[in-house]
Design a protein around this motif. Structure first.
Motif, mmCIF file in Angstrom:
data_model
loop_
_atom_site.group_PDB
_atom_site.id
_atom_site.type_symbol
_atom_site.label_atom_id
_atom_site.label_comp_id
_atom_site.label_asym_id
_atom_site.label_seq_id
_atom_site.Cartn_x
_atom_site.Cartn_y
_atom_site.Cartn_z
ATOM 1 N N ARG A 85 -17.615 11.328 -8.552
ATOM 2 C CA ARG A 85 -17.302 10.748 -7.242
ATOM 3 C C ARG A 85 -17.601 11.797 -6.161
ATOM 4 O O ARG A 85 -17.744 12.983 -6.452
ATOM 5 C CB ARG A 85 -15.820 10.358 -7.184
ATOM 6 C CG ARG A 85 -15.429 9.252 -8.142
ATOM 7 C CD ARG A 85 -13.921 9.104 -8.196
ATOM 8 N NE ARG A 85 -13.487 7.919 -8.922
ATOM 9 C CZ ARG A 85 -13.295 7.865 -10.243
ATOM 10 N NH1 ARG A 85 -13.525 8.931 -11.000
ATOM 11 N NH2 ARG A 85 -12.893 6.748 -10.821
ATOM 12 N N TYR A 142 -0.287 7.182 -9.321
ATOM 13 C CA TYR A 142 -0.052 5.767 -9.624
ATOM 14 C C TYR A 142 1.380 5.360 -9.272
ATOM 15 O O TYR A 142 1.603 4.335 -8.611
ATOM 16 C CB TYR A 142 -0.324 5.516 -11.121
ATOM 17 C CG TYR A 142 -0.210 4.061 -11.507
ATOM 18 C CD1 TYR A 142 -1.275 3.191 -11.293
ATOM 19 C CD2 TYR A 142 0.957 3.551 -12.072
ATOM 20 C CE1 TYR A 142 -1.173 1.845 -11.635
ATOM 21 C CE2 TYR A 142 1.065 2.215 -12.413
ATOM 22 C CZ TYR A 142 0.002 1.363 -12.197
ATOM 23 O OH TYR A 142 0.106 0.026 -12.517
ATOM 24 N N ALA A 182 -3.853 11.690 -1.963
ATOM 25 C CA ALA A 182 -5.249 11.960 -2.342
ATOM 26 C C ALA A 182 -5.268 12.995 -3.466
ATOM 27 O O ALA A 182 -4.321 13.776 -3.626
ATOM 28 C CB ALA A 182 -6.042 12.475 -1.145
ATOM 29 N N ALA A 195 -7.945 6.322 -13.516
ATOM 30 C CA ALA A 195 -8.561 6.765 -12.253
ATOM 31 C C ALA A 195 -8.981 5.543 -11.429
ATOM 32 O O ALA A 195 -8.768 5.496 -10.207
ATOM 33 C CB ALA A 195 -9.754 7.675 -12.547
ATOM 34 N N GLU A 196 -9.552 4.559 -12.090
ATOM 35 C CA GLU A 196 -9.967 3.355 -11.353
ATOM 36 C C GLU A 196 -8.758 2.606 -10.806
ATOM 37 O O GLU A 196 -8.768 2.110 -9.678
ATOM 38 C CB GLU A 196 -10.797 2.437 -12.265
ATOM 39 C CG GLU A 196 -12.183 2.989 -12.513
ATOM 40 C CD GLU A 196 -12.960 2.204 -13.561
ATOM 41 O OE1 GLU A 196 -12.545 1.066 -13.896
ATOM 42 O OE2 GLU A 196 -13.970 2.732 -14.052
ATOM 43 N N GLU A 250 -7.512 4.377 -7.745
ATOM 44 C CA GLU A 250 -8.386 4.099 -6.592
ATOM 45 C C GLU A 250 -8.114 2.720 -6.008
ATOM 46 O O GLU A 250 -8.098 2.548 -4.794
ATOM 47 C CB GLU A 250 -9.855 4.175 -7.026
ATOM 48 C CG GLU A 250 -10.407 5.584 -7.057
ATOM 49 C CD GLU A 250 -11.874 5.605 -7.451
ATOM 50 O OE1 GLU A 250 -12.250 4.864 -8.386
ATOM 51 O OE2 GLU A 250 -12.633 6.359 -6.814
ATOM 52 N N ARG A 251 -7.878 1.745 -6.893
ATOM 53 C CA ARG A 251 -7.566 0.386 -6.411
ATOM 54 C C ARG A 251 -6.308 0.375 -5.554
ATOM 55 O O ARG A 251 -6.135 -0.451 -4.687
ATOM 56 C CB ARG A 251 -7.407 -0.589 -7.587
ATOM 57 C CG ARG A 251 -8.716 -0.993 -8.247
ATOM 58 C CD ARG A 251 -8.541 -2.221 -9.130
ATOM 59 N NE ARG A 251 -7.669 -2.000 -10.268
ATOM 60 C CZ ARG A 251 -8.068 -1.516 -11.447
ATOM 61 N NH1 ARG A 251 -9.334 -1.222 -11.643
ATOM 62 N NH2 ARG A 251 -7.202 -1.341 -12.429
ATOM 63 N N PRO A 302 -7.883 8.123 -2.735
ATOM 64 C CA PRO A 302 -9.213 8.723 -2.959
ATOM 65 C C PRO A 302 -9.139 9.848 -3.994
ATOM 66 O O PRO A 302 -8.174 10.619 -4.002
ATOM 67 C CB PRO A 302 -9.608 9.267 -1.579
ATOM 68 C CG PRO A 302 -8.346 9.365 -0.800
ATOM 69 C CD PRO A 302 -7.331 8.440 -1.418
ATOM 70 N N ILE A 303 -10.138 9.897 -4.857
ATOM 71 C CA ILE A 303 -10.241 11.004 -5.825
ATOM 72 C C ILE A 303 -11.505 11.778 -5.444
ATOM 73 O O ILE A 303 -12.613 11.252 -5.550
ATOM 74 C CB ILE A 303 -10.340 10.479 -7.273
ATOM 75 C CG1 ILE A 303 -9.141 9.594 -7.619
ATOM 76 C CG2 ILE A 303 -10.455 11.654 -8.262
ATOM 77 C CD1 ILE A 303 -9.238 8.887 -8.970
ATOM 78 N N TYR A 304 -11.313 12.987 -4.952
ATOM 79 C CA TYR A 304 -12.462 13.820 -4.579
ATOM 80 C C TYR A 304 -12.823 14.668 -5.786
ATOM 81 O O TYR A 304 -12.037 15.547 -6.193
ATOM 82 C CB TYR A 304 -12.110 14.712 -3.388
ATOM 83 C CG TYR A 304 -11.707 13.920 -2.156
ATOM 84 C CD1 TYR A 304 -12.651 13.182 -1.432
ATOM 85 C CD2 TYR A 304 -10.372 13.896 -1.722
ATOM 86 C CE1 TYR A 304 -12.284 12.439 -0.314
ATOM 87 C CE2 TYR A 304 -10.001 13.149 -0.608
ATOM 88 C CZ TYR A 304 -10.956 12.437 0.092
ATOM 89 O OH TYR A 304 -10.590 11.705 1.204
#
Ligand code: FAD
Length: 460
Positions: free
Chosen positions: A23, A48, A60, A200-201, A204-205, A209-211
């Motif tokens: 990402r 989460y 984040a 992780a998905e 994000e939902r 944000p995952i930098y």
């Protein structure tokens, strides 16, 4: 590293269905409420639960590589309701009440992970088959019977853990020597990288944000510094487990111990008929230099062992396929299940897990410094990281819950000794552990002094 490098990290990374493309990194200054460093289970579960409890919170994550690069993507895939040090809590009258609550919370965690996987559509090849710890020598029978007595004294019944006599144990897992063992119901076999990537998905939902490719260079009160920008935050969560020692000022917080794994080619059905593991039970024996195995969803044996510590707390993510540790792991597997001897090993990998000086995993929040942490699971972090993260989310949000006074909540980790003492101590513990295991497996009595030294070294 690019996607091809990530795919070569382990059997699990090689077989996860997403492309493992990194990402975007952090490339400007951002302001959030909670900044999380590390996108393994600890960091992702914390995000989460923070967002589930408070959807308006700005959270984040910065990750040095990609989500699931560390131990969370490459472990043995046991989601098991046990924790380093829990036996000490249960066995000590003064600590037993807290230990029982912690144990029950860990058991319940298996259901919680299963619930979230179902809810979020994470297909991690979950198989709730329980765990078998078999005895391959008389001394191991005694040890497992002692463990069972501790569970029973603490009030845990047959539904939680029960004795398998030699006949039943061998039927479920036909090792060369099987004198009986313990069956723990609270364990699932799963594909660790599928879990961490799916998580992780899911995160994000929820708007987190995952930098990636964004290593934190410094954790400071008020934020995290990366090459591309600063993530300002009221609270920073350190979720870097074995990698914690790479952060400035944290060299002696957690000791990175490496565990080594192999996966065989898929084994034919007649071989499985002979071995057992019909319900994909995870398995091991109670030796000190831990061994752990699972039957994968595609019918391989994934098996690991051999703790390795490298001088100066160096971390290795990649090992040459001819590393002698892999040969040793295969030899152990062959000695347990000789039928596997003629099948080839297709994948070999290792990874680092975090060991605290007192061998006690811990979750904590220092509000004055704005720093939260969780980790030090000593190789039992798949389920524990979920419980730790729920606990940390409660602490960050200032909620009093049934988790926030568990014995898992503690002060900062005591620091390890400087080198060369760390190296000498770990080599010593490993050497004593090996010799005691060998003596027991050969049916010899274990030398009392070395036994006492080993237990002294690995207990608080
Ligand atoms: C080979 C092996 C087998 C294991 N088997 C089991 C098992 O079967 N069952 C079990 O319960 N436990 C097992 N464990 C332990 C378990 O995998 C870990 O306890 C757990 O995954 C720890 O999760 P974590 O998120 O705290 O750490 P990690 O998954 O290691 O995540 C830390 C993350 O931080 C990132 N990072 C590091 N430095 C920085 C930085 N400066 N800035 C930003 N990000 C950074 C890393 O890239 C990594 O992604 C095993 C571990 C290993 C290595």
């Amino acid at each position: 590293m690019d996607a091809a490098d990530y795919r070569s990290q382990s059997f699990w990374h090689a077989t996860v269905p997403d492309p493992l493309e990194p990402r975007a990194p952090l490339c400007s200054d951002e302001q959030v409420d909670v900044a999380i460093v590390g996108a393994g289970y600890t960091g992702l579960w914390t995000a989460y639960y923070l967002k589930s409890l408070d959807p308006g919170l700005r959270v984040a994550i910065v990750e040095a590589e990609i989500a699931g690069f560390g131990a969370s993507g490459r472990n043995g895939g046991w989601c098991v309701g046990t924790l380093a040090g829990i036996g000490e809590y249960l066995g000590d009258a003064a600590q037993r009440a807290g230990g029982i609550r912690l144990q029950r919370a860990l058991f319940d965690t298996i259901e919680e992970v299963e619930r979230v996987c179902e809810h979020e559509g994470i297909d991690c090849h979950w198989a709730r088959g329980g765990n078998i710890t078999f005895a391959g020598a008389p001394a191991q029978v005694d040890q497992l019977q002692d463990d069972l007595a501790v569970w029973r004294d603490a009030g845990f019944g047959e539904d939680d853990v029960r004795w398998l006599d030699a006949g039943e144990c061998s039927q479920r897992l036909a090792t060369a020597q099987n004198l009986g063992g313990l069956f723990l119901a609270h364990c699932a076999a799963m594909h660790p990288a599928r879990l961490v990537r799916g998580l992780a998905e899911a995160v994000e939902r929820l708007g987190v944000p995952i930098y990636e490719h964004s290593p934190a260079r410094a954790l400071e009160p008020g934020g995290v510094v990366t090459d591309g920008g600063r993530l300002r935050a009221d609270i920073v969560v350190r979720a870097t487990e074995a990698y914690t020692n790479t952060l400035a000022g944290s060299k002696r917080v957690l000791l990175p111990m490496h565990s080594m794994m192999i996966a065989t080619e898929p084994l034919p059905e007649p071989v499985w008929k002979e071995i057992g593991l019909e319900n994909r039970e995870t398995f091991g024996d109670p030796r000190r230099i831990v061994i752990y195995g699972q039957r994968t969803a595609d019918d391989r044996l994934a098996f690991g062992s051999r703790g390795q510590y490298f001088y100066g707390s160096a971390i290795r993510n990649v090992f040459p396929p001819d590393d002698p540790a892999f040969t040793e792991v295969k030899q152990i597997l062959d000695s347990l299940l000789p039928i596997v001897r003629e099948y080839s090993v297709t994948h070999r990998w290792g990874g680092a897990l975090g060991v605290p000086r007192d061998w006690r995993p811990s979750v904590g929040l220092d509000r004055a410094r704005g720093l939260g942490w969780a980790g030090g699971y000593v190789g039992e972090g798949v389920a524990a990281s979920n419980l730790a993260a729920r606990t940390l989310a409660d602490l960050v949000l200032g909620l009093e819950s049934e988790r926030t006074d568990l014995p898992l909540v503690g002060p900062p980790f005591p620091t390890w000794e400087p080198e060369p003492l760390r190296w000498i101590a770990t080599a010593g513990v490993r050497g004593i552990g090996d010799s005691l295991d060998t003596a027991e497996l050969r049916g010899r009595a274990t030398p009392a002094i070395r036994n006492a030294l080993f237990h002294l070294a690995v207990s608080k």
